[in-house]
Structure formats: C-alpha cells, structure tokens
Scaffold this motif. Structure first.
Motif, PDB file in Angstrom:
ATOM      1  N   ASN A 139      -0.645   7.048  -0.380  1.00 50.96           N
ATOM      2  CA  ASN A 139      -1.970   7.599  -0.699  1.00 50.96           C
ATOM      3  C   ASN A 139      -3.068   6.543  -0.630  1.00 50.96           C
ATOM      4  O   ASN A 139      -4.195   6.790  -1.053  1.00 50.96           O
ATOM      5  N   GLY A 140      -2.728   5.351  -0.114  1.00 50.42           N
ATOM      6  CA  GLY A 140      -3.720   4.310   0.055  1.00 50.42           C
ATOM      7  C   GLY A 140      -3.950   3.434  -1.156  1.00 50.42           C
ATOM      8  O   GLY A 140      -4.753   2.500  -1.104  1.00 50.42           O
ATOM      9  N   ARG A 141      -3.227   3.681  -2.256  1.00 47.83           N
ATOM     10  CA  ARG A 141      -3.416   2.909  -3.474  1.00 47.83           C
ATOM     11  C   ARG A 141      -2.688   1.567  -3.398  1.00 47.83           C
ATOM     12  O   ARG A 141      -1.608   1.465  -2.817  1.00 47.83           O
ATOM     13  N   ILE A 142      -3.305   0.546  -4.008  1.00 47.75           N
ATOM     14  CA  ILE A 142      -2.692  -0.776  -4.127  1.00 47.75           C
ATOM     15  C   ILE A 142      -2.589  -1.107  -5.610  1.00 47.75           C
ATOM     16  O   ILE A 142      -3.616  -1.150  -6.311  1.00 47.75           O
ATOM     17  N   HIS A 143      -1.379  -1.315  -6.097  1.00 42.39           N
ATOM     18  CA  HIS A 143      -1.189  -1.721  -7.486  1.00 42.39           C
ATOM     19  C   HIS A 143      -1.204  -3.247  -7.548  1.00 42.39           C
ATOM     20  O   HIS A 143      -0.418  -3.917  -6.873  1.00 42.39           O
ATOM     21  N   ARG A 176     -10.150  12.690   3.210  1.00 41.08           N
ATOM     22  CA  ARG A 176     -10.238  11.256   2.945  1.00 41.08           C
ATOM     23  C   ARG A 176     -11.509  10.688   3.574  1.00 41.08           C
ATOM     24  O   ARG A 176     -12.068  11.241   4.518  1.00 41.08           O
ATOM     25  N   THR A 235       0.835  -1.201   0.000  1.00 40.69           N
ATOM     26  CA  THR A 235       0.000   0.000   0.000  1.00 40.69           C
ATOM     27  C   THR A 235       0.872   1.254   0.000  1.00 40.69           C
ATOM     28  O   THR A 235       1.767   1.410   0.834  1.00 40.69           O
ATOM     29  N   ALA A 236       0.610   2.140  -0.948  1.00 35.34           N
ATOM     30  CA  ALA A 236       1.354   3.398  -1.037  1.00 35.34           C
ATOM     31  C   ALA A 236       0.830   4.384   0.004  1.00 35.34           C
ATOM     32  O   ALA A 236      -0.204   4.163   0.644  1.00 35.34           O
TER      33      ALA A 236
END
Length: 212
Positions: A24-28, A142, A21-22
């Motif tokens: 900014n909360g993003r998951i690639h 958020r 998890t980055a």
C-alpha cells in the motif's frame, strides 16, 4: 565529509526504503532503519561517513532543543545555556551573545520563518487542490493516478536531483547545465525488490480554478 559518501548513503537509503515498502506504499520507520543499518554495515568504507552523519544529526537536535523559547518560570526567552544560531555554521551561547549576534540571530530567524510559512502555504494549497480533484475523480484511488491522468504529470530526467543535492548545489548545477555526476562507489544490489500493486487506470477531469 565528502559529498561522494553522502551520495552513496542516499542511494543505500533509497534501496532500503524500496525494500521495506508495503503493497500500500507505506514505509514503517523501524523496518527502514533496520534495513539501512544492515546495508551500511556491509561497506566498512562508509563507517566514518555514517558516524559523521550521526554527529551532524545529534548536533542539529542539540541546537533545536537549545533554541530560545519562552520559559514558564521567567516568562522570557533568555536562558544562559540556550543557543543562538547565527547562520554560516556559527552558533553562540545566549549568555555570550553580543548586540550584533542578537541582531543577526533575529534576521536569520525571520528569514527562516518566512520560508517555512511560504512552504507550508504551498503544501496546504496543494492538498486542497488534490482533495478536490479526488472528489471529482472517484476512480482515481492513489495520488499517482491523479497526478498523471488529471494533472498530466510527467517525470523529467533531472527531477531526482532535488533529493540528492542541497539547494545551493542544485542552483549551481542548473545554472551551468549539468546533470547527475557519476559516483565512484560500488553499492551491493538490493536484497529485495519493490513490489507494488498496480492501480487500476483512471481517467479524470478537474474544475478550473475559480469555477468551483
């Protein structure tokens, strides 16, 4: 395949998701898949379970792709190699379907459609409500801030059960008042910890429904 193995795989998936998890909360997904693959490979006892889950996924994709759909050439739904899913873990080739099979398939399909429509309507209403609340509370950057400060969300001790059990098991567990079951597996600790930016505090309000 044992539910115990499923529980372990889900825990590994959670660790992998948290690791990649980055800020900014993003998951690639590519990174998530790689991290999860690495964790599963550390536990040989899970190989059979992981292969079985793969077989389930392939079978599910096969059934979805073979579900009757309108054909451009014939204009109809029939194809001999399409599959009717009858529920209770039973499928039938469309060419071999009996009158009872056809009726059962239609009934299952109708119930599924109703559930999908109801769930989608709930999601759309939720998104509209939160979008309005974000507009009324610009200091909330958020969703967590909005939920906790505007809608007063508090996490319950059993909230996470919804992620780990099928609906039937959740209903049965709640009906007899049980919490989480202890698992008998040792999972290697996560190789990295989740580091998220801490959002600035926000205080907010929302316009009661019907007053907008």
């Amino acid at each position: 395949m044992s539910n115990d193995f499923d529980a372990v795989l889900r825990k590994l998936a959670l660790e992998a998701a948290e690791e990649v998890t980055a800020d900014n909360g993003r998951i690639h997904l590519a990174e998530f898949h790689a991290s999860l693959d690495g964790r599963i490979r550390q536990i040989p006892e899970l190989y059979d379970a992981a292969i079985y889950k793969t077989a389930q996924s392939v079978a599910r994709d096969f059934g979805e792709r073979r579900s009757p759909r309108r054909h451009r050439k014939t204009g109809g739904l029939y194809h001999p190699k399409s599959i009717l899913r009858l529920g209770q873990g039973i499928w039938v080739w469309m060419k071999d379907a009996t009158p009872t099979d056809t009726t059962q398939w239609a009934s299952v399909s109708s119930r599924n459609t109703v559930r999908v429509i109801a769930a989608e309507a709930e999601k759309q209403q939720y998104a509209l409500d939160r979008t309005d609340a974000f507009r009324e509370n610009p200091t909330c950057g958020r969703l967590a801030q909005l939920e906790e400060n505007v809608f007063h969300y508090q996490q319950g001790t059993l909230d996470d059960l919804a992620f780990d059990e099928p609906q039937s098991a959740r209903t049965r567990r709640r009906s007899i008042g049980l919490g989480d079951a202890e698992q008998g597996f040792s999972i290697p600790p996560a190789t990295a910890r989740l580091h998220l930016q801490i959002p600035a505090p926000c205080t907010g309000h929302r316009t009661p429904t019907g007053l907008k």
